[in-house]
Scaffold this motif. Structure first.
Motif, PDB file in Angstrom:
ATOM      1  N   ASP A 234      -1.099 -10.451  29.884  1.00 52.53           N
ATOM      2  CA  ASP A 234      -0.537  -9.125  30.116  1.00 52.53           C
ATOM      3  C   ASP A 234       0.989  -9.149  30.079  1.00 52.53           C
ATOM      4  O   ASP A 234       1.624  -8.168  29.663  1.00 52.53           O
ATOM      5  CB  ASP A 234      -1.007  -8.585  31.465  1.00 52.53           C
ATOM      6  N   VAL A 235       1.576 -10.253  30.523  1.00 62.30           N
ATOM      7  CA  VAL A 235       3.034 -10.390  30.460  1.00 62.30           C
ATOM      8  C   VAL A 235       3.508 -10.309  29.014  1.00 62.30           C
ATOM      9  O   VAL A 235       4.466  -9.597  28.693  1.00 62.30           O
ATOM     10  CB  VAL A 235       3.487 -11.710  31.101  1.00 62.30           C
ATOM     11  N   LEU A 236       2.833 -11.025  28.128  1.00 60.61           N
ATOM     12  CA  LEU A 236       3.220 -11.006  26.712  1.00 60.61           C
ATOM     13  C   LEU A 236       2.989  -9.635  26.088  1.00 60.61           C
ATOM     14  O   LEU A 236       3.810  -9.163  25.296  1.00 60.61           O
ATOM     15  CB  LEU A 236       2.439 -12.080  25.950  1.00 60.61           C
ATOM     16  N   ARG A 237       1.887  -8.985  26.448  1.00 54.31           N
ATOM     17  CA  ARG A 237       1.625  -7.650  25.914  1.00 54.31           C
ATOM     18  C   ARG A 237       2.680  -6.657  26.384  1.00 54.31           C
ATOM     19  O   ARG A 237       3.148  -5.817  25.609  1.00 54.31           O
ATOM     20  CB  ARG A 237       0.222  -7.186  26.324  1.00 54.31           C
ATOM     21  N   LEU A 238       3.050  -6.743  27.645  1.00 56.34           N
ATOM     22  CA  LEU A 238       4.079  -5.851  28.156  1.00 56.34           C
ATOM     23  C   LEU A 238       5.427  -6.116  27.483  1.00 56.34           C
ATOM     24  O   LEU A 238       6.167  -5.180  27.167  1.00 56.34           O
ATOM     25  CB  LEU A 238       4.217  -6.028  29.676  1.00 56.34           C
ATOM     26  N   ALA A 239       5.747  -7.383  27.273  1.00 57.61           N
ATOM     27  CA  ALA A 239       7.011  -7.715  26.608  1.00 57.61           C
ATOM     28  C   ALA A 239       7.045  -7.119  25.206  1.00 57.61           C
ATOM     29  O   ALA A 239       8.034  -6.484  24.805  1.00 57.61           O
ATOM     30  CB  ALA A 239       7.193  -9.234  26.555  1.00 57.61           C
TER      31      ALA A 239
ATOM     32  N   MET B  48      13.192  -1.384  31.167  1.00 55.60           N
ATOM     33  CA  MET B  48      11.863  -2.006  31.197  1.00 55.60           C
ATOM     34  C   MET B  48      11.398  -2.213  32.639  1.00 55.60           C
ATOM     35  O   MET B  48      10.243  -1.918  32.987  1.00 55.60           O
ATOM     36  CB  MET B  48      11.894  -3.349  30.462  1.00 55.60           C
ATOM     37  N   ILE B  49      12.288  -2.716  33.499  1.00 56.64           N
ATOM     38  CA  ILE B  49      11.937  -2.942  34.902  1.00 56.64           C
ATOM     39  C   ILE B  49      11.561  -1.624  35.574  1.00 56.64           C
ATOM     40  O   ILE B  49      10.577  -1.543  36.314  1.00 56.64           O
ATOM     41  CB  ILE B  49      13.109  -3.626  35.632  1.00 56.64           C
ATOM     42  N   ALA B  50      12.337  -0.581  35.286  1.00 59.92           N
ATOM     43  CA  ALA B  50      12.037   0.733  35.858  1.00 59.92           C
ATOM     44  C   ALA B  50      10.703   1.264  35.331  1.00 59.92           C
ATOM     45  O   ALA B  50       9.913   1.860  36.083  1.00 59.92           O
ATOM     46  CB  ALA B  50      13.161   1.710  35.527  1.00 59.92           C
ATOM     47  N   GLY B  51      10.440   1.047  34.048  1.00 54.11           N
ATOM     48  CA  GLY B  51       9.185   1.515  33.470  1.00 54.11           C
ATOM     49  C   GLY B  51       7.982   0.816  34.070  1.00 54.11           C
ATOM     50  O   GLY B  51       6.958   1.450  34.358  1.00 54.11           O
ATOM     51  N   ILE B  52       8.072  -0.499  34.255  1.00 56.32           N
ATOM     52  CA  ILE B  52       6.964  -1.242  34.862  1.00 56.32           C
ATOM     53  C   ILE B  52       6.766  -0.814  36.311  1.00 56.32           C
ATOM     54  O   ILE B  52       5.636  -0.634  36.779  1.00 56.32           O
ATOM     55  CB  ILE B  52       7.240  -2.758  34.771  1.00 56.32           C
ATOM     56  N   THR B  53       7.867  -0.644  37.036  1.00 53.91           N
ATOM     57  CA  THR B  53       7.773  -0.220  38.434  1.00 53.91           C
ATOM     58  C   THR B  53       7.116   1.147  38.548  1.00 53.91           C
ATOM     59  O   THR B  53       6.233   1.363  39.390  1.00 53.91           O
ATOM     60  CB  THR B  53       9.182  -0.175  39.061  1.00 53.91           C
ATOM     61  N   GLU B  54       7.527   2.074  37.694  1.00 47.31           N
ATOM     62  CA  GLU B  54       6.972   3.434  37.747  1.00 47.31           C
ATOM     63  C   GLU B  54       5.502   3.462  37.361  1.00 47.31           C
ATOM     64  O   GLU B  54       4.694   4.172  37.973  1.00 47.31           O
ATOM     65  CB  GLU B  54       7.768   4.339  36.817  1.00 47.31           C
ATOM     66  N   ARG B  55       5.147   2.628  36.381  1.00 50.31           N
ATOM     67  CA  ARG B  55       3.781   2.682  35.855  1.00 50.31           C
ATOM     68  C   ARG B  55       2.779   1.928  36.723  1.00 50.31           C
ATOM     69  O   ARG B  55       1.629   2.360  36.872  1.00 50.31           O
ATOM     70  CB  ARG B  55       3.765   2.109  34.443  1.00 50.31           C
ATOM     71  N   PHE B  56       3.217   0.789  37.287  1.00 51.64           N
ATOM     72  CA  PHE B  56       2.258  -0.081  37.958  1.00 51.64           C
ATOM     73  C   PHE B  56       2.436  -0.189  39.469  1.00 51.64           C
ATOM     74  O   PHE B  56       1.521  -0.642  40.157  1.00 51.64           O
ATOM     75  CB  PHE B  56       2.336  -1.495  37.368  1.00 51.64           C
ATOM     76  N   LEU B  57       3.593   0.167  39.991  1.00 48.46           N
ATOM     77  CA  LEU B  57       3.833  -0.051  41.415  1.00 48.46           C
ATOM     78  C   LEU B  57       3.811   1.217  42.247  1.00 48.46           C
ATOM     79  O   LEU B  57       3.416   1.196  43.402  1.00 48.46           O
ATOM     80  CB  LEU B  57       5.183  -0.758  41.623  1.00 48.46           C
ATOM     81  N   GLU B  58       4.266   2.315  41.691  1.00 46.78           N
ATOM     82  CA  GLU B  58       4.394   3.521  42.502  1.00 46.78           C
ATOM     83  C   GLU B  58       3.060   4.195  42.821  1.00 46.78           C
ATOM     84  O   GLU B  58       2.869   4.663  43.939  1.00 46.78           O
ATOM     85  CB  GLU B  58       5.344   4.502  41.819  1.00 46.78           C
ATOM     86  N   PRO B  59       2.078   4.254  41.902  1.00 42.97           N
ATOM     87  CA  PRO B  59       0.797   4.864  42.279  1.00 42.97           C
ATOM     88  C   PRO B  59       0.102   4.032  43.345  1.00 42.97           C
ATOM     89  O   PRO B  59       0.169   2.806  43.323  1.00 42.97           O
ATOM     90  CB  PRO B  59      -0.007   4.850  40.970  1.00 42.97           C
ATOM     91  N   PRO B  60      -0.585   4.624  44.291  1.00 44.22           N
ATOM     92  CA  PRO B  60      -1.271   3.864  45.340  1.00 44.22           C
ATOM     93  C   PRO B  60      -2.496   3.147  44.796  1.00 44.22           C
ATOM     94  O   PRO B  60      -3.147   3.597  43.863  1.00 44.22           O
ATOM     95  CB  PRO B  60      -1.677   4.948  46.353  1.00 44.22           C
ATOM     96  N   GLY B  61      -2.783   1.997  45.400  1.00 43.56           N
ATOM     97  CA  GLY B  61      -4.008   1.287  45.087  1.00 43.56           C
ATOM     98  C   GLY B  61      -3.958   0.396  43.876  1.00 43.56           C
ATOM     99  O   GLY B  61      -4.989  -0.119  43.441  1.00 43.56           O
ATOM    100  N   VAL B  62      -2.783   0.161  43.291  1.00 45.52           N
ATOM    101  CA  VAL B  62      -2.718  -0.689  42.115  1.00 45.52           C
ATOM    102  C   VAL B  62      -2.767  -2.143  42.539  1.00 45.52           C
ATOM    103  O   VAL B  62      -2.353  -2.516  43.624  1.00 45.52           O
ATOM    104  CB  VAL B  62      -1.430  -0.424  41.299  1.00 45.52           C
ATOM    105  N   ALA B  63      -3.301  -2.989  41.639  1.00 47.62           N
ATOM    106  CA  ALA B  63      -3.456  -4.405  41.961  1.00 47.62           C
ATOM    107  C   ALA B  63      -2.215  -5.205  41.604  1.00 47.62           C
ATOM    108  O   ALA B  63      -1.954  -6.251  42.165  1.00 47.62           O
ATOM    109  CB  ALA B  63      -4.672  -4.975  41.241  1.00 47.62           C
TER     110      ALA B  63
END
Length: 222
Positions: free
Chosen positions: A146-151, A202-217
């Motif tokens: 997933d790291v490579l796909r995100l990059a 990129m850091i802001a995009g990952i944070t917004e997409r994966f960290l801000e919604p509740p219940g993400v792994a």
């Protein structure tokens, strides 16, 4: 007050620089004492975990100058990220070593000019993707694939990230070619800070997409 803000920016860079030099010293010793391509590749391996720890430490510095602890953040990042960084860095070093050997022995191997150009392009793309992936792995917890796909995704979707990272890498290459590897090492923490700066979208995009919604792994590095 202004002097305090300047010190708060400079102090972490200096501490991280010293720790970067200390952690890559074993590899540098191999590069100095021996002159073999395999050894050169092995000597470059410690750079990945050290750079990852530097990215983590510089990203984690608090706004309060009285609470600066860059050394503790560096060692925490090194401990957390070393394995993930090597999973990215070791394949990159292997690819660059193969490309370098092929180009150095191009005439003996009968490698055509067009193939040499393709090898340089492969090395450039691999470095761009790997360095971007290293930034992600240093700050977030994802599976390696997933790291490579995100990059790859953010390099394609955010041209500013791709151009900024390429500019930082070209500047590092210019310093190495025009001056020396030692000068590049002395500026390593500054280049790490520059990588963070150009990676902010990129850091802001990952944070917004994966960290801000509740219940993400997926979580940010603690």
């Amino acid at each position: 007050m202004r002097l305090g803000r300047v010190a708060a920016r400079v102090y972490p860079l200096l501490v991280v620089e010293l720790l970067l030099v200390a952690t890559v010293a074993p590899g540098l010793a191999l590069l100095v004492l021996l002159d073999r391509s395999v050894v050169v590749a092995a000597g470059a391996l410690p750079v990945g975990p050290a750079l990852s720890a530097a990215l983590y430490a510089l990203h984690r510095q608090p706004a309060d100058p009285a609470d600066l602890r860059p050394a503790a953040a560096f060692w925490r990042g090194y401990r957390l990220n070393a394995l993930a960084a090597l999973r990215i860095w070791a394949p990159l070093v292997a690819v660059l070593a193969v490309v370098a050997v092929s180009l150095l022995h191009r005439d003996a191997a009968g490698v055509p000019v067009w193939w040499s150009g393709l090898l340089v392009l492969i090395a450039a793309v691999a470095t761009l993707v790997a360095v971007t992936a290293l930034v992600i792995a240093s700050l977030f917890v994802f599976r390696p694939a997933d790291v490579l796909r995100l990059a790859a995704h953010f390099l394609a979707a955010r041209p500013a990230v791709a151009l900024g990272t390429a500019a930082v890498l070209l500047a590092a290459l210019a310093v190495t070619v025009l001056l020396s590897e030692a000068v590049l090492l002395l500026l390593a923490s500054a280049f790490a800070a520059a990588l963070l700066a150009v990676s902010r979208p990129m850091i802001a995009g990952i944070t917004e997409r994966f960290l801000e919604p509740p219940g993400v792994a997926v979580v940010e590095r603690p």
